[in-house]
Design a protein around this motif. Sequence first.
Motif, PDB file in Angstrom:
ATOM      1  N   ALA A  53      -2.711  -3.565  10.082  1.00  0.00           N
ATOM      2  CA  ALA A  53      -2.669  -4.503   8.686  1.00  0.00           C
ATOM      3  C   ALA A  53      -3.613  -4.415   7.438  1.00  0.00           C
ATOM      4  O   ALA A  53      -4.811  -4.306   8.020  1.00  0.00           O
ATOM      5  CB  ALA A  53      -2.253  -6.012   8.865  1.00  0.00           C
ATOM      6  N   THR A  54      -3.407  -4.193   6.212  1.00  0.00           N
ATOM      7  CA  THR A  54      -4.292  -4.377   5.341  1.00  0.00           C
ATOM      8  C   THR A  54      -4.787  -5.818   5.136  1.00  0.00           C
ATOM      9  O   THR A  54      -3.931  -6.587   5.106  1.00  0.00           O
ATOM     10  CB  THR A  54      -3.853  -3.577   4.033  1.00  0.00           C
ATOM     11  OG1 THR A  54      -2.728  -4.443   3.436  1.00  0.00           O
ATOM     12  CG2 THR A  54      -3.246  -2.151   4.315  1.00  0.00           C
ATOM     13  N   PRO A  55      -5.977  -5.676   4.456  1.00  0.00           N
ATOM     14  CA  PRO A  55      -6.333  -7.058   3.706  1.00  0.00           C
ATOM     15  C   PRO A  55      -5.310  -7.713   3.047  1.00  0.00           C
ATOM     16  O   PRO A  55      -5.172  -8.751   2.895  1.00  0.00           O
ATOM     17  CB  PRO A  55      -7.578  -6.897   3.276  1.00  0.00           C
ATOM     18  CG  PRO A  55      -8.005  -5.472   4.066  1.00  0.00           C
ATOM     19  CD  PRO A  55      -6.980  -4.853   4.149  1.00  0.00           C
ATOM     20  N   PRO A  78       0.826  -1.336  -0.020  1.00  0.00           N
ATOM     21  CA  PRO A  78      -0.099  -0.088   0.003  1.00  0.00           C
ATOM     22  C   PRO A  78       0.873   1.366  -0.138  1.00  0.00           C
ATOM     23  O   PRO A  78       2.086   1.539   0.656  1.00  0.00           O
ATOM     24  CB  PRO A  78      -0.996  -0.287   1.362  1.00  0.00           C
ATOM     25  CG  PRO A  78      -0.010  -1.058   2.091  1.00  0.00           C
ATOM     26  CD  PRO A  78       0.866  -2.129   1.215  1.00  0.00           C
ATOM     27  N   SER A  79       0.390   2.271  -0.715  1.00  0.00           N
ATOM     28  CA  SER A  79       1.116   3.479  -0.889  1.00  0.00           C
ATOM     29  C   SER A  79       1.338   4.227   0.563  1.00  0.00           C
ATOM     30  O   SER A  79       1.870   5.235   0.615  1.00  0.00           O
ATOM     31  CB  SER A  79       0.607   4.349  -2.088  1.00  0.00           C
ATOM     32  OG  SER A  79      -0.592   4.481  -1.714  1.00  0.00           O
ATOM     33  N   HIS A 129      -3.780 -11.322   3.499  1.00  0.00           N
ATOM     34  CA  HIS A 129      -3.681 -12.464   2.515  1.00  0.00           C
ATOM     35  C   HIS A 129      -2.393 -12.879   2.103  1.00  0.00           C
ATOM     36  O   HIS A 129      -2.274 -13.961   2.060  1.00  0.00           O
ATOM     37  CB  HIS A 129      -4.380 -11.668   1.226  1.00  0.00           C
ATOM     38  CG  HIS A 129      -4.596 -12.601   0.034  1.00  0.00           C
ATOM     39  ND1 HIS A 129      -5.386 -13.639  -0.062  1.00  0.00           N
ATOM     40  CD2 HIS A 129      -3.740 -12.695  -0.939  1.00  0.00           C
ATOM     41  CE1 HIS A 129      -4.885 -14.481  -0.921  1.00  0.00           C
ATOM     42  NE2 HIS A 129      -4.110 -13.994  -1.611  1.00  0.00           N
ATOM     43  N   HIS A 130      -1.569 -11.665   1.945  1.00  0.00           N
ATOM     44  CA  HIS A 130      -0.029 -12.250   1.427  1.00  0.00           C
ATOM     45  C   HIS A 130       0.493 -13.244   2.520  1.00  0.00           C
ATOM     46  O   HIS A 130       1.193 -14.349   2.290  1.00  0.00           O
ATOM     47  CB  HIS A 130       0.588 -11.107   1.251  1.00  0.00           C
ATOM     48  CG  HIS A 130       2.152 -11.331   0.966  1.00  0.00           C
ATOM     49  ND1 HIS A 130       2.443 -11.827  -0.410  1.00  0.00           N
ATOM     50  CD2 HIS A 130       3.118 -11.270   1.562  1.00  0.00           C
ATOM     51  CE1 HIS A 130       3.643 -11.962  -0.778  1.00  0.00           C
ATOM     52  NE2 HIS A 130       4.233 -11.680   0.561  1.00  0.00           N
ATOM     53  N   PHE A 131       0.267 -12.892   3.856  1.00  0.00           N
ATOM     54  CA  PHE A 131       0.838 -13.639   4.932  1.00  0.00           C
ATOM     55  C   PHE A 131       0.312 -15.033   5.009  1.00  0.00           C
ATOM     56  O   PHE A 131       1.001 -16.029   5.113  1.00  0.00           O
ATOM     57  CB  PHE A 131       0.485 -13.009   6.003  1.00  0.00           C
ATOM     58  CG  PHE A 131       0.913 -13.912   7.518  1.00  0.00           C
ATOM     59  CD1 PHE A 131       2.232 -13.793   7.900  1.00  0.00           C
ATOM     60  CD2 PHE A 131       0.041 -14.461   8.057  1.00  0.00           C
ATOM     61  CE1 PHE A 131       2.589 -14.456   9.070  1.00  0.00           C
ATOM     62  CE2 PHE A 131       0.262 -15.224   9.334  1.00  0.00           C
ATOM     63  CZ  PHE A 131       1.707 -15.365   9.831  1.00  0.00           C
ATOM     64  N   ARG A 143      -8.183 -13.495  -3.938  1.00  0.00           N
ATOM     65  CA  ARG A 143      -6.789 -13.009  -4.072  1.00  0.00           C
ATOM     66  C   ARG A 143      -6.718 -11.586  -4.012  1.00  0.00           C
ATOM     67  O   ARG A 143      -7.413 -10.739  -4.771  1.00  0.00           O
ATOM     68  CB  ARG A 143      -6.153 -13.597  -5.303  1.00  0.00           C
ATOM     69  CG  ARG A 143      -6.049 -14.844  -5.449  1.00  0.00           C
ATOM     70  CD  ARG A 143      -5.392 -15.500  -6.525  1.00  0.00           C
ATOM     71  NE  ARG A 143      -5.734 -17.030  -6.955  1.00  0.00           N
ATOM     72  CZ  ARG A 143      -4.875 -17.889  -6.418  1.00  0.00           C
ATOM     73  NH1 ARG A 143      -3.998 -17.623  -5.510  1.00  0.00           N
ATOM     74  NH2 ARG A 143      -5.064 -19.249  -6.541  1.00  0.00           N
ATOM     75  N   PHE A 144      -5.523 -11.118  -3.394  1.00  0.00           N
ATOM     76  CA  PHE A 144      -5.593  -9.550  -3.245  1.00  0.00           C
ATOM     77  C   PHE A 144      -4.234  -9.317  -3.766  1.00  0.00           C
ATOM     78  O   PHE A 144      -3.295  -9.895  -3.650  1.00  0.00           O
ATOM     79  CB  PHE A 144      -5.518  -9.343  -1.680  1.00  0.00           C
ATOM     80  CG  PHE A 144      -6.869  -9.412  -0.911  1.00  0.00           C
ATOM     81  CD1 PHE A 144      -8.072  -8.266  -0.951  1.00  0.00           C
ATOM     82  CD2 PHE A 144      -7.059 -10.591  -0.574  1.00  0.00           C
ATOM     83  CE1 PHE A 144      -9.064  -8.251  -0.434  1.00  0.00           C
ATOM     84  CE2 PHE A 144      -8.453 -10.893   0.326  1.00  0.00           C
ATOM     85  CZ  PHE A 144      -9.445  -9.635   0.224  1.00  0.00           C
TER      86      PHE A 144
END
Length: 164
Positions: free
Chosen positions: A79-81, A3-4, A85-87, A157-158
């Motif tokens: 934490a962002t979704p 995320p920016s 998701h990546h984790f 998927r994100f």
Amino acid sequence: MKPSSQTPERKAERLRIERDEIAAAAKRVSVCLQQFMDDTTDPGTEALAAQYELNRILSLLSIDENVIGEAQYLSRFSATPSEIHHFLANRLPEDVHLNYQQAIGQEAVREATDDLRAYRNHPDSGLMKQAWRTGVDDAIDQVDPDRAGPFPSELIRFGEEAAR
């Protein structure tokens, strides 16, 4: 995709954490390699060279011995979704990850279905036209997890994961 909105301080801390995690893994490899060499009468030139190189690199690093795991990192910040998701995507088999998403999805859809049923059965709903009530009943039937199956049907998927 990161995320920016991530601050430079958070990025720097993240890089320090990742460096410390890599160094901790290298130390574990070094210990295992040393045990192999100690237990083997002729460990071979490659094993000796690898152990020397690992020890040389580790001696150059100034690291925090109290490594913060990624799970702890995620719980320390907002934490962002996509990060969550990546984790999970990197640690769970895809079918397990899908089952996890379905458990959450099923509860969300069940709550929405229950709200629709309550709205449909509200005393004022008798004033609605029969066609409207039939439409609401059809919508309930379409999304009811007990009838329609699990939601999502495929892994959501994100970020970068969506491109794969």
